[in-house]
Each structure stands twice: as C-alpha cells, then as structure tokens.
Design a protein around this motif. Structure first.
Motif, mmCIF file in Angstrom:
data_model
loop_
_atom_site.group_PDB
_atom_site.id
_atom_site.type_symbol
_atom_site.label_atom_id
_atom_site.label_comp_id
_atom_site.label_asym_id
_atom_site.label_seq_id
_atom_site.Cartn_x
_atom_site.Cartn_y
_atom_site.Cartn_z
ATOM 1 N N ASP A 262 39.834 7.007 3.107
ATOM 2 C CA ASP A 262 38.418 7.375 3.273
ATOM 3 C C ASP A 262 38.225 8.862 2.996
ATOM 4 O OD1 ASP A 262 37.876 4.773 3.959
ATOM 5 O OD2 ASP A 262 37.813 5.146 6.119
ATOM 6 N N ASN A 263 39.164 9.680 3.497
ATOM 7 C CA ASN A 263 39.088 11.123 3.291
ATOM 8 C C ASN A 263 39.249 11.480 1.811
ATOM 9 O OD1 ASN A 263 40.724 13.910 3.118
ATOM 10 N ND2 ASN A 263 39.380 13.974 4.908
ATOM 11 N N LEU A 264 40.210 10.845 1.139
ATOM 12 C CA LEU A 264 40.432 11.111 -0.280
ATOM 13 C C LEU A 264 39.233 10.679 -1.117
ATOM 14 C CD1 LEU A 264 44.168 9.982 -0.630
ATOM 15 C CD2 LEU A 264 43.291 12.319 -0.833
ATOM 16 N N THR A 265 38.639 9.557 -0.757
ATOM 17 C CA THR A 265 37.452 9.075 -1.478
ATOM 18 C C THR A 265 36.312 10.067 -1.364
ATOM 19 O OG1 THR A 265 38.063 6.754 -1.164
ATOM 20 C CG2 THR A 265 35.746 7.220 -1.626
ATOM 21 N N GLU A 266 36.080 10.572 -0.155
ATOM 22 C CA GLU A 266 35.010 11.543 0.047
ATOM 23 C C GLU A 266 35.308 12.855 -0.672
ATOM 24 O OE1 GLU A 266 31.999 11.059 1.268
ATOM 25 O OE2 GLU A 266 32.682 8.975 1.345
ATOM 26 N N GLN A 267 36.580 13.261 -0.684
ATOM 27 C CA GLN A 267 36.945 14.471 -1.410
ATOM 28 C C GLN A 267 36.658 14.329 -2.902
ATOM 29 O OE1 GLN A 267 40.637 16.632 -0.666
ATOM 30 N NE2 GLN A 267 40.965 15.397 1.169
ATOM 31 N N ALA A 268 37.058 13.204 -3.485
ATOM 32 C CA ALA A 268 36.828 12.974 -4.913
ATOM 33 C C ALA A 268 35.341 12.955 -5.230
ATOM 34 C CB ALA A 268 37.490 11.665 -5.338
ATOM 35 N N ARG A 269 34.557 12.319 -4.368
ATOM 36 C CA ARG A 269 33.105 12.293 -4.578
ATOM 37 C C ARG A 269 32.512 13.695 -4.483
ATOM 38 N NH1 ARG A 269 31.959 6.972 -0.749
ATOM 39 N NH2 ARG A 269 32.326 5.392 -2.372
ATOM 40 N N SER A 270 32.999 14.471 -3.526
ATOM 41 C CA SER A 270 32.489 15.835 -3.355
ATOM 42 C C SER A 270 32.832 16.712 -4.555
ATOM 43 C CB SER A 270 33.050 16.458 -2.071
ATOM 44 O OG SER A 270 32.611 15.749 -0.930
ATOM 45 N N ILE A 271 34.032 16.534 -5.094
ATOM 46 C CA ILE A 271 34.436 17.317 -6.263
ATOM 47 C C ILE A 271 33.563 16.958 -7.466
ATOM 48 C CG2 ILE A 271 36.309 17.737 -7.917
ATOM 49 C CD1 ILE A 271 38.258 17.256 -5.545
ATOM 50 N N PHE A 272 33.303 15.651 -7.660
ATOM 51 C CA PHE A 272 32.429 15.242 -8.767
ATOM 52 C C PHE A 272 31.038 15.829 -8.601
ATOM 53 C CE2 PHE A 272 29.364 12.599 -10.923
ATOM 54 C CZ PHE A 272 29.959 12.360 -12.157
ATOM 55 N N GLN A 273 30.502 15.741 -7.385
ATOM 56 C CA GLN A 273 29.181 16.302 -7.104
ATOM 57 C C GLN A 273 29.164 17.805 -7.388
ATOM 58 O OE1 GLN A 273 26.355 14.735 -5.953
ATOM 59 N NE2 GLN A 273 25.129 16.580 -5.601
ATOM 60 N N SER A 274 30.200 18.503 -6.941
ATOM 61 C CA SER A 274 30.275 19.952 -7.128
ATOM 62 C C SER A 274 30.338 20.337 -8.596
ATOM 63 C CB SER A 274 31.504 20.492 -6.384
ATOM 64 O OG SER A 274 31.737 21.845 -6.694
ATOM 65 N N TRP A 275 31.149 19.622 -9.361
ATOM 66 C CA TRP A 275 31.358 19.986 -10.758
ATOM 67 C C TRP A 275 30.205 19.552 -11.666
ATOM 68 C CZ3 TRP A 275 36.714 20.272 -13.367
ATOM 69 C CH2 TRP A 275 37.638 20.905 -12.533
ATOM 70 N N PHE A 276 29.775 18.279 -11.530
ATOM 71 C CA PHE A 276 28.917 17.686 -12.551
ATOM 72 C C PHE A 276 27.467 17.461 -12.136
ATOM 73 C CE2 PHE A 276 33.306 16.070 -13.305
ATOM 74 C CZ PHE A 276 33.572 16.860 -14.416
ATOM 75 N N VAL A 277 27.150 17.766 -10.887
ATOM 76 C CA VAL A 277 25.761 17.674 -10.423
ATOM 77 C C VAL A 277 25.252 19.052 -10.001
ATOM 78 C CG1 VAL A 277 24.157 16.621 -8.775
ATOM 79 C CG2 VAL A 277 26.068 15.265 -9.705
#
Length: 398
Positions: free
Chosen positions: A176-191
C-alpha cells in the motif's frame, strides 16, 4: 481432543447485531466512528478503515450496537456471508453483521476469529446451495457450535496462525505504501511538474494515450486449448484476492485476451470501481477477461509509465466519463475512447528516469503478492488441522 469441548457461539461472549442510522439525515455520517459493512474490505484479519463513518449524532441512534476494539465481526447475509474481521477501535456495523464481544477470561480473540473463519466457510458453502438470499439471523448465529480447547491451547493455536497473518499484513502495508509512493511520484512529475520548476517543460509535446500505447485484443480460445492450464486474470479473482487463478482451460467458457510481460490493464466494467492490474506472467499462459482493456507501450522499457498513467486521477476521470449502460451495476467504459486521453508527452529520457524509480517498486509489490499467496496457502492448510485438534500444540514452545 480430550481437553476440547463443544461451545455455542452465544457462550463466546456478547452477541451484537449491527444497525444503520437513518441515511436520510446527512448529519449522521462523516464523523470519526468507523461504520463497517460487508462492502468494506473483510478479506483481512483487522479492520484498517471503512468507507463510511458516523458522527456522534449518528451513533446516538444506534448506541447500543457500539463495539469495542477486539470484537469479532461476521458478515451474515448474501454473497458476503462468512467474511470475518476484528475491530481495532470502537466501531458500529450495519445489520448485515453479527459480532462477538469476546469473553477474554475464557476465550482468546484470535482463536475465536479463526473459529469464525471455519464457520464462515461452512455458512458460505450452504448459502451457495440456496436460491434465496441467504441470511443468518442473530438467533441462528448464536446457536452454532464450535470446538474449543483450554485458553492456553487457544493462545498457542492462535499464535501460529497469527504469525502468518502478521507477515501477510506487513507485506500488504508495504505494498500500500509503495503504491501511494508511485502515485505521488507520477503526480509530482507529470501533473504538478515539481522536478521541473513547477511548470511544464517546453519540449514536452501534446499527445494521446493512443499515440504511445497499443490496445491489445489478441484472442485466446479455451475451446481450442482445453488441456492447457492458464494463469487467468479475471474480475472475480481481482476482487477476491488480487491474484490470478490457475485453472484448466476446459472449465473456461469464453475467449480471453492474451497477455505478455509488457501488458498493463484496467477494467472497463463499472469503471468507478477501479480494477487496475500489472500482470505478473508467472506461467507460460497468462490470459485475462475481455472485461479488461489491455495496453502495451509502443516503446520498450516504458511499461510502467503507461501503468502509472492509467492509474492516475486524470485518466480515471476520463475513463468514468466515457461509459455506456444506464445502471451502475452494468456500466462499461468505451475502450476506444481511452485512446483519446490527452497528455503532455515527456522526452524518452524523462520517462526512463521515472521508470528507473517506480519499476523496482512495482516489482517488489508483485513479489510480496506472490509471497502472500504462499503464506495464505500455508495458513489455510494449517487452519482446519489446528482448529480441530488434529495437530497437537501443547508441547510447542511458543
């Protein structure tokens, strides 16, 4: 079994049937008190969170049903019949759940939980033989019997099974933590473009999902391959355990889509319930239900950029806004419309840098999922033998 005795569920503690506060009063909901229903995740040992919560006003309508921590909750209706969880804080359930506030002077909470798992499987099996909606009321629930050893033996048995469940829970929390981290990184980089000064780099180009990924619909026929054991990614297997079912093709009724190690997929059925999968391809024959939309990146090494893209909030909103069907139970997203999803395409070097970060995360998630399946299989094989006294734990040093 000399030290074991038959005990009615009613003797395990106080039995409480849940109740729902008036839904027409909005002020009853949205507070800090968990409100557990069978639609919440009851596949785990402990309740982590609930979709709905109650306010103090809502609680005042059903105050006699408030459960303490360590109550054992059993779903007693419909297809969810037999699911079991333990509360971790003061909780209210709806009327579809009967709960046991365990008498801790005589019984171990975890032992009661595992006893209810076995009883739950029996109830669920019985329910599948009935054409009517199965319901187990408080009186019937209270009258069922289980076998119990001494409190010391209960604790020993529970300790063995709990060790396996604790590892499963730990792996799930990591995932769950890794999933949220990956989502946060995508949001940070590409949104939000945070690594690029907060604004879109000038060399990023307008694009669409269809320009960077192919939709794959390669069909596989179980009729033509009846003796093949397939790694089947289906809607039920996702909902039940987020893990494919390995089954003989002769038992599969409809054609499937072929998958590869480059595939990612998302369900088109009722898209407001997100079902997104990065297939693990653990065998030579991975296939999926045609209720999934399967994509593969047009460029090698960019699979996890596509996966993160279809897992993003903007894509989810796009998917849900392009549906057919008039009822919530049978809405479907239009696969072709997903290819029109608009995005700003980064350079290949940026995508590669992103994948270097998130791919190890996704690989670890997959590894933990596989390990959890093995742990669960071990637990499930031990469960009936321990809970029946077939395996003697009295001499174990725990």
């Amino acid at each position: 079994m000399n030290t074991w005795q038959s005990v009615k569920v009613a003797e395990l503690g106080r039995i409480v049937t849940g109740k729902t506060p008036k839904t027409a009063i909005p002020e009853n909901y949205g507070g800090d008190i968990p409100f557990l229903t069978p639609s919440d995740d009851m596949s785990v040992k402990y309740v982590s969170k609930t979709a709905k919560t109650l306010t103090e006003k809502g609680l005042s309508e059903v105050k006699n049903t408030l459960l303490p921590p360590d109550a054992v909750c059993v779903s007693c209706i419909g297809s969810d019949l037999g699911k079991v969880v333990i509360t971790t804080e003061k909780t209210v359930t709806n009327q579809q759940i009967n709960s046991i506030i365990v008498d801790k002077d005589r019984f171990d909470v975890s032992f009661v939980y595992y006893a209810m798992l076995i009883l739950g499987k029996e109830l669920n099996f019985i329910s599948k033989t009935s054409t009517a909606v199965p319901i187990v009321n408080k009186s019937s629930f209270s009258s069922y019997e289980i076998q119990c050893p001494s409190l010391d033996q209960q604790k020993r048995i529970a300790a063995i099974l709990s060790a396996l469940d604790s590892k499963i829970e730990c792996n799930q929390k990591i995932n769950d933590n890794l999933t949220e981290q990956a989502r946060s990184i995508f949001q940070s980089w590409f949104v939000d473009y945070e690594p690029f000064g907060g604004s879109k780099p000038s060399d990023w180009q307008p694009s669409t999902l269809g320009q960077i990924a192919n939709m794959k619909t390669d069909s596989w026929s179980p009729v033509k391959n009846p003796d093949v054991v397939v790694e089947h990614y289906s809607i039920p297997s996702y909902d039940e355990q987020r893990f494919p079912v390995f089954e003989i093709a002769s038992g599969i009724k409809s054609n499937k889509y072929l998958l590869t190690s480059d595939s990612v997929m998302i369900s088109k059925l009722n898209p407001d319930t997100k079902r997104i999968w990065r297939p693990m391809c653990l065998s030579g024959h991975p296939v999926c239900s045609t209720e999934f939309i399967v994509y593969e990146s047009k460029k090698k090494g960019q699979r996890d950029y596509i996966y993160s893209l279809i897992d993003s909030i903007p894509f989810f909103n796009h998917l849900c806004s392009h549906t057919t069907g008039s009822t919530n139970s049978r809405q479907r997203a239009t696969p072709k419309s997903t290819l029109d999803f608009a995005l700003c395409l980064p350079s290949d070097s940026v995508i590669e840098d992103f994948c270097e970060i998130v791919t190890p995360m996704y690989d670890l998630i997959a590894s933990n999922v596989v390990e959890n399946q093995s742990l669960a299989k071990t637990r499930d094989s031990l469960l009936p033998r321990l809970m029946s006294g077939e395996l003697d734990v009295s001499d174990l040093d725990l």
